[in-house]
Design a protein around this motif. Structure first.
Motif, short mmCIF file in Angstrom:
data_model
loop_
_atom_site.label_atom_id
_atom_site.label_comp_id
_atom_site.label_asym_id
_atom_site.label_seq_id
_atom_site.Cartn_x
_atom_site.Cartn_y
_atom_site.Cartn_z
N ASN A 1 0.63 -1.27 0.07
CA ASN A 1 -0.02 -0.14 0.10
C ASN A 1 0.94 1.23 -0.04
N ASP A 2 0.68 2.05 -0.80
CA ASP A 2 1.23 3.49 -0.90
C ASP A 2 1.17 4.24 0.54
N LEU A 3 2.38 4.69 0.92
CA LEU A 3 2.26 5.70 2.02
C LEU A 3 3.00 7.04 1.40
N HIS A 4 2.46 8.56 1.57
CA HIS A 4 2.94 9.48 1.04
C HIS A 4 2.95 10.45 2.09
N SER A 5 3.74 11.18 2.39
CA SER A 5 3.95 12.32 3.38
C SER A 5 4.55 13.48 2.86
N TYR A 6 4.19 14.72 3.57
CA TYR A 6 4.44 16.21 3.11
C TYR A 6 4.57 16.76 4.55
N VAL A 7 5.69 17.53 4.66
CA VAL A 7 6.15 18.15 5.85
C VAL A 7 6.56 19.78 5.46
N VAL A 8 5.64 20.51 6.25
CA VAL A 8 6.07 21.88 5.92
C VAL A 8 6.89 22.10 7.04
N ALA A 9 8.47 21.99 6.78
CA ALA A 9 9.45 22.10 7.82
C ALA A 9 9.36 23.39 8.52
N ASN A 10 9.05 24.64 7.97
CA ASN A 10 9.22 25.72 8.79
C ASN A 10 8.04 26.05 9.76
N ASP A 11 7.04 25.34 9.80
CA ASP A 11 5.98 25.31 10.87
C ASP A 11 5.92 23.93 11.51
N GLY A 12 6.44 22.87 11.21
CA GLY A 12 6.34 21.62 11.94
C GLY A 12 5.12 20.74 11.65
N ARG A 13 4.29 21.28 10.66
CA ARG A 13 3.11 20.51 10.30
C ARG A 13 3.31 19.25 9.40
N ALA A 14 2.95 18.20 9.71
CA ALA A 14 2.92 17.04 8.71
C ALA A 14 1.78 16.17 8.43
N TYR A 15 1.75 15.91 7.10
CA TYR A 15 0.53 15.20 6.75
C TYR A 15 0.97 13.85 6.16
N VAL A 16 0.24 12.88 6.27
CA VAL A 16 0.30 11.52 6.10
C VAL A 16 -0.81 10.82 5.44
N ALA A 17 -0.80 10.14 4.53
CA ALA A 17 -1.83 9.40 3.78
C ALA A 17 -1.31 7.74 3.07
N ILE A 18 -2.11 6.96 3.65
CA ILE A 18 -1.85 5.64 3.14
C ILE A 18 -3.16 5.26 2.41
N SER A 19 -2.77 4.60 0.96
CA SER A 19 -4.00 4.27 0.15
C SER A 19 -4.22 2.84 0.22
N THR A 20 -5.52 2.83 -0.42
CA THR A 20 -6.06 1.29 -0.65
C THR A 20 -6.14 0.58 0.73
N ILE A 21 -6.87 1.17 1.61
CA ILE A 21 -6.85 0.67 3.16
C ILE A 21 -8.43 0.25 2.99
N PRO A 22 -8.66 -1.16 3.17
CA PRO A 22 -10.12 -1.64 3.00
C PRO A 22 -11.00 -1.04 4.10
N ALA A 23 -12.34 -1.23 3.99
CA ALA A 23 -13.28 -0.60 4.76
C ALA A 23 -13.27 -1.41 5.94
N GLY A 24 -12.87 -2.64 6.08
CA GLY A 24 -12.97 -3.27 7.36
C GLY A 24 -11.65 -3.25 8.44
N LEU A 25 -10.77 -2.43 7.84
CA LEU A 25 -9.35 -1.96 8.48
C LEU A 25 -9.38 -0.16 8.91
N GLY A 26 -9.89 0.40 7.82
CA GLY A 26 -9.48 1.70 7.78
C GLY A 26 -10.10 2.72 9.19
N PRO A 27 -11.45 2.39 9.61
CA PRO A 27 -11.78 3.20 10.86
C PRO A 27 -11.09 2.79 11.93
N SER A 28 -10.48 1.56 11.87
CA SER A 28 -9.71 1.01 13.39
C SER A 28 -8.45 1.52 13.25
N LEU A 29 -7.76 2.01 11.94
CA LEU A 29 -6.55 2.62 12.00
C LEU A 29 -6.48 4.01 12.43
N GLN A 30 -7.67 4.53 12.70
CA GLN A 30 -7.77 6.24 12.92
C GLN A 30 -6.95 6.59 14.22
#
Length: 1114
Positions: free
Chosen positions: A337-366
């Protein structure tokens, strides 16, 4: 990880008695009985003795500070050890461990190592002369415990395979049967000695596997109490668990620590030969014991990985693993499964996304925002005097985290390997998940409270984390989990300038956002991260430390006095700091890379690469010529057979290989002709004629073809019969087959190459033309007067054009794939009409790799690795249609047989080649053996041939076979690197490929095996296609489509897309199909799959059959 108990002598054992118990994936140490006051237990490499003897506390980490220097060199002291797997011994150790760790699952040890000694004295102690001082007395400190049993101390040495998390037992109070009134110590039993005359030695039974000894075991004496470390949180009783089946979980101690363990990977070499190992933004510095890399001003990192201050950071990777949810007995699988992340280094904000997570697993990964937490720590906003993770350890490190959810005690293990920065300046990571999650119902949302972590170098404790689950019915649940992680990284021990890194830092995480997007099957995390002091105090007000500064995302914030600050564009960018723009160093400084080098611009930076024949010198900057050995093949100084019979293949280092050409057999030094006619190479309706190194096939009378395929003269069509009847009647008995001509005032129909009526018919004698239907009947109201031709416009067929499908204008085009779209370039002859290039298909969130074209239905086909899937769309308009969506992992090559109406594809993850009808039905695996990384595949419908390439780095090759899977042969295996692109030109019968390893484009005749180089010194080709005398290939590094003239062996043109990114597959859209025929043009009468081969065809069944399929070979 191997636990080492260190002394200054060559023996490295626990003092007195130490039992190492190896159970499942865990190692426990039980220290029991007397310990001499000279021993210690260390988890890292100690300094030289002069640095710590007599200077306690030592600067390195140890469990028990009872350091000394023991000596058995006088021959009196004895050390004994044995491995013991007797059930009685294993039962005793199991009792000790389970009593010390009551909350863990019961372990099942497999064997124990026991060490003890006697009469060992301290090194250098002067004797009294009476010999009595050699009988060493040890100090007993046995009144305390961490196992509930007096004098017994138990430690868990991590979790396999890392073994560097040392955790003491959790029971500090004595059990009732262990208490003694009045504080009296029980007597210490001894091992039974045996009399040797002068000395008494402890005798251990030999290690045996067969059976348990019958002799009763002696009680082990108690031990000294090492430095005790208590957990920082209460032990939570484990509630009863529901019964379900799942793989056994390893036992973990409830101790929450992060260990940063430096693995010293540098050696004693110097910068002269290792400068290239440093980042291009770092300097190499020599020290007494070796070298170190240090980032230059304006950059930060560990020297081997350096990034510009203030520049946003991107990360890509894959996620794999098996995760149970709630009480389900079966796990959900994660596979690349693809994992992509983007970080705005000068304010410390990090974003992470993981794709193709089935509905049976996705809510429990929150609740698991910590999946991306290490990224936030690595690039956290730094407070004054503190550094984030990347500043300290760089981009190459390993992380293992263990999560325990409360109150259900579900456990999940996270393993991540951060592999540094790739050529695109992206941090690369691989992630594995294993374990169980508490179920979060579908439709629920999760809110995670802000939290803080204390990072200590080398040891860091982590925090408990609370989260709130809002259920679809409106109710709210508050839950928590405990977090423990371990990070290992490379460090440079040679740096004599000690870095002022705060030994204890606090990571503050807030503004946490988590969401599962069920529509797109995406799990998203976002958080703000700051690294600073553990002590409370007034918060920093300067915008540089709060992140509220308004600087460009590619800028660094420079604090001034009070709340003053300035914005400064990151290195590689220009502007006022509020707006920053990339500097194209390659354009502004053409000579920046020096001679014999190519410059590639990238956002905020650039890269230099040496041209073919050159390599970087030891300074990592200058390109120097490669010392080439002698190519005896080119010079003609080899001893192979004559070139008419043998081939000389250069293998490097002045070596070569001789091999016979196709049509000859032998060892390459002597080759003789093969009698091909005896092997039945020709068609059954053809005659074979042998010649030296070759043969020819000629169809018998009454048949036509090339000898490999012979078919009876086909039945004439209605148009041909009508035309022939007119010709015969017009000749009145003297009909000529060579120059037929209709009589004046008599009409004869015009037929196309396939024998069908031409849509426009004309009668020259009367000067009129008209349109006809498929049966040759005139279409009313289409007849024109003399000198005019009717405009034939066929009625529209199929759906109308959608906004994301742009119809292709008449003429040949190039189609090529980029991430998210397929573009088209019109061809004007062989020139690319760049001004008319535009997007043909928009494919949001998709990565199209291979592109193929069906000239019959004017349809483009492509593979997508994000689905993964194989799809198609008509160039004349309509919807995109998914054809194959299951049992795919990474489809990277695609070929179309427009005659047999088949498609073939490669899957580089499943390592196989498949075939199916053009609608995706009747799938069949052709090959699934001897494939490692198959990618390009092309078809030759006329001869029923397939060609494909495998870029296996250990053995790249190009192969061919018939379309039915027979006659598989390796065509090329010498002088290949990464053969990414492959194309076949039916007109010249040339197979051409583009190699990103050898950086060449080469062509070969598959029959004669004659091979020649077209161009050399290209950069990183991915795909290639032929059109007339030209070849067109896509290049990853140039991010371009490049034209090559095969007649002049040089590049002639280049197209740079407006959106600069990697370009993938490429194909052409010819205005008409090439003239060809194979046996499966009408499915050959097969019930299911008709697969052509040279000289015939085979009826095959798909892998999933319905019982009505019949296989046969014709």
């Amino acid at each position: 990880w191997t636990l080492t108990i260190v002394t200054s002598t060559t023996l490295k054992f626990c003092r007195e008695i130490c039992i190492h118990v190896f159970a499942d994936n865990n190692t426990f140490v039980i220290i029991q009985s007397q310990i001499n006051t000279n021993g210690f237990l260390s988890v890292e490499e100690p300094q030289v003795e002069s640095e710590y003897l007599g200077k306690m506390p030592a600067s390195f980490r140890m469990i028990a500070v009872f350091l000394g220097d023991l000596d058995n060199s006088d021959g009196v002291g004895k050390v004994y050890y044995r491995q013991d797997s007797r059930p009685s011994m294993l039962l005793r150790t199991t009792d000790h461990i389970n009593q010390a760790f009551p909350q863990d699952d019961e372990i099942k040890p497999t064997h124990a190592l026991i060490i003890t000694w006697e009469n060992v004295a301290a090194h250098g102690v002067p004797g009294r002369g009476d010999g009595l001082d050699r009988k060493v007395r040890t100090t007993l400190i046995a009144w305390e415990t961490n196992s509930g049993r007096r004098g017994v101390w138990v430690y868990e040495i991590g979790t396999s395979p890392i073994f560097y998390s040392i955790i003491p037992g959790q029971v500090t109070n004595l059990s009732p049967e262990e208490g003694m009134a009045g504080g009296q110590m029980e007597s210490v039993p001894e091992f039974p000695p045996r009399n040797t005359g002068e000395q008494q030695e402890i005798e251990f039974p030999p290690y045996e596997h067969e059976e348990e000894e019958e002799t009763p075991e002696q009680e082990l004496p108690p031990t000294v109490h090492p430095v005790q470390y208590q957990p920082r949180y209460p032990v939570v009783p484990e509630p009863p668990q529901p019964s379900y089946s799942e793989p056994p979980q390893p036992s973990y101690s409830e101790m929450w620590f992060v260990f940063f363990l430096a693995v010293f990977a540098y050696n004693s070499e110097t910068c002269a030969s290792n400068r290239q190992k440093c980042s291009s933004f770092a300097d190499c510095k020599d020290y007494t014991n070796g070298y170190c890399c240090q980032c230059r001003p304006g950059f930060y990192g560990n020297g081997k990985d350096c990034v510009a201050e203030g520049k946003p950071q991107r990360m890509n990777g894959k996620v794999n693993g098996r995760v149970f949810v709630g009480n389900t007995p079966s796990p959900l699988e994660l596979s690349n499964n693809d994992l992509h992340s983007y970080v705005v280094a000068n304010d410390g904000r990090a974003y992470v996304a993981i794709s193709t997570i089935p509905a049976g697993l996705g809510p429990s990964l929150q609740p698991l925002s910590s999946l991306g937490g290490v990224i936030g720590w690595a690039f956290a906003l730094e407070q004054p005097g503190y550094e984030n993770g990347f500043s300290i350890i760089g981009g190459v490190f390993s992380r293992q985290a263990e999560v325990t959810f409360l109150p259900g005690n579900e456990r999940l293990t996270i393993k991540q390997e951060f592999k540094g920065i790739d050529e695109h300046d992206h941090l690369v990571v691989s992630t594995e998940l294993e374990g169980r999650l508490p179920e979060v119902p579908r439709g629920s949302t999760v809110q995670i409270d802000p939290y803080k972590e204390i990072y200590q170098y080398v040891i860091t404790s982590s925090s408990n984390r609370d989260y709130t689950v809002s259920l679809p019915d409106g109710s709210v649940q508050t839950k928590a989990y405990q977090w423990r992680q371990t990070i290992t990284y490379q460090s440079c021990p040679n740096d004599e300038e000690v870095r002022a890194v705060q030994s204890t830092q606090q990571l503050s995480v807030d503004q946490i956002f988590v969401m599962y997007d069920s529509g797109n099957q995406l799990i998203r995390y976002a958080m703000s991260n700051k690294i600073g002091s553990i002590h409370s105090g007034p918060p920093e007000q300067n915008p540089c430390f709060t992140g509220r500064h308004g600087c460009d995302t590619n800028a660094a914030c420079r604090p001034g006095e009070g709340v003053q600050f300035t914005c400064e564009c990151s290195t590689g960018f220009t502007g006022d700091g509020r707006q920053c723009y990339d500097i194209d160093e390659c354009r502004e400084m053409p000579e920046i890379c020096g001679s014999h080098a190519l410059c590639n611009n990238q956002p905020g930076t650039f890269r230099c690469e040496c041209v073919d024949g050159f390599q970087f010198a030891s300074d990592g900057k200058t390109c120097v010529e490669v010392d080439r050995p002698i190519d005896h093949c080119q010079r003609g100084t080899n001893n192979c057979d004559i070139p008419e019979r043998a081939r000389c293949s250069y293998t490097g280092a002045s070596a070569y290989i001789c091999s016979c050409l196709s049509g000859f057999v032998g060892d390459g030094y002597t080759c003789r002709d093969i009698e091909e006619c005896e092997q039945g190479r020709c068609h059954r309706d053809a005659v074979c004629y042998n010649s030296q190194g070759s043969f020819t096939c000629q169809c018998r009378p009454g048949f036509h073809g090339d000898g490999f395929q012979c078919t009876p003269e086909h039945e004439k069509t209605q148009c041909e019969r009508d035309r022939e009847s007119i010709q015969v009647s017009s000749n009145t008995g003297s009909f000529s087959f060579f120059r037929p001509r209709p009589a004046v005032s008599q009409y004869g129909p015009t037929c196309d190459q396939h024998g069908a009526y031409e849509p426009t018919q004309c009668h020259g004698s009367i000067g009129q033309c008209w349109c006809v239907d498929g049966n040759g009947q005139e279409i009313p109201n289409t007849r024109t007067g003399p000198g005019q031709r009717p405009l034939f416009i066929p009625p529209p067929i199929g759906p109308t054009t959608r906004p994301d499908v742009s119809p292709v204008a008449p003429g040949t085009h190039l189609l090529f794939a980029q991430s998210g779209k397929i573009e088209q370039i019109p061809l004007d002859g062989y020139s690319m009409n760049k001004g008319e290039a535009k997007a043909l298909l928009h494919l949001p969130d998709r990565v199209a790799i291979a592109v193929a074209y069906d000239c019959v239905e004017k349809t483009v086909y492509w593979t997508d690795i994000t689905g993964p899937s194989i799809s198609k769309a008509s160039l004349e308009g309509g919807d995109t249609i998914s054809l194959v969506t299951t049992d795919l992992e990474s489809p990277e090559g695609l070929a179309i047989d427009h005659l047999a109406r088949l498609m073939f594809w490669t899957d580089s993850m499943k390592d196989r080649i498949e075939v199916a009808k053009l609608d995706g039905s009747q799938r069949r695996v052709l090959f699934d053996t001897d494939l490692v990384n198959p990618r390009p595949i092309v078809a030759d419908p006329s001869y029923g041939r397939l060609y494909w390439a495998d870029w296996n780095r250990d053995g790249p090759k190009i192969e061919m076979s018939n379309m039915d899977g027979t006659d598989r042969t390796v065509l090329v295996k010498d002088d290949l690197g990464l053969p990414n692109g492959l194309t076949y030109d039916p007109e010249s019968q040339q197979l051409c490929w583009a190699d990103a390893g050898t950086r060449k484009v080469q062509c070969m005749d598959p029959n004669s095996r004659n091979r020649r180089t077209i161009v050399e010194g290209i950069q990183y080709p991915f795909a290639i296609v032929s059109h007339g005398r030209n070849l067109y290939y896509t290049d990853w590094r140039r991010e371009a489509v490049v034209a090559v003239d095969r007649t002049t062996d040089r590049e002639t043109d280049e197209f740079l897309p407006q959106k600069r990114s990697r370009v993938y597959g490429i194909a052409t859209t010819p205005t008409q199909c090439p003239q060809a025929y194979n046996y499966c043009s009408n499915n050959g009468g097969c019930s299911h799959l008709c697969l052509p081969r040279r000289g015939g065809f085979t009826c095959r069944c798909p892998d999933v059959v319905d019982g009505s399929c019949v296989e046969r070979k014709l």
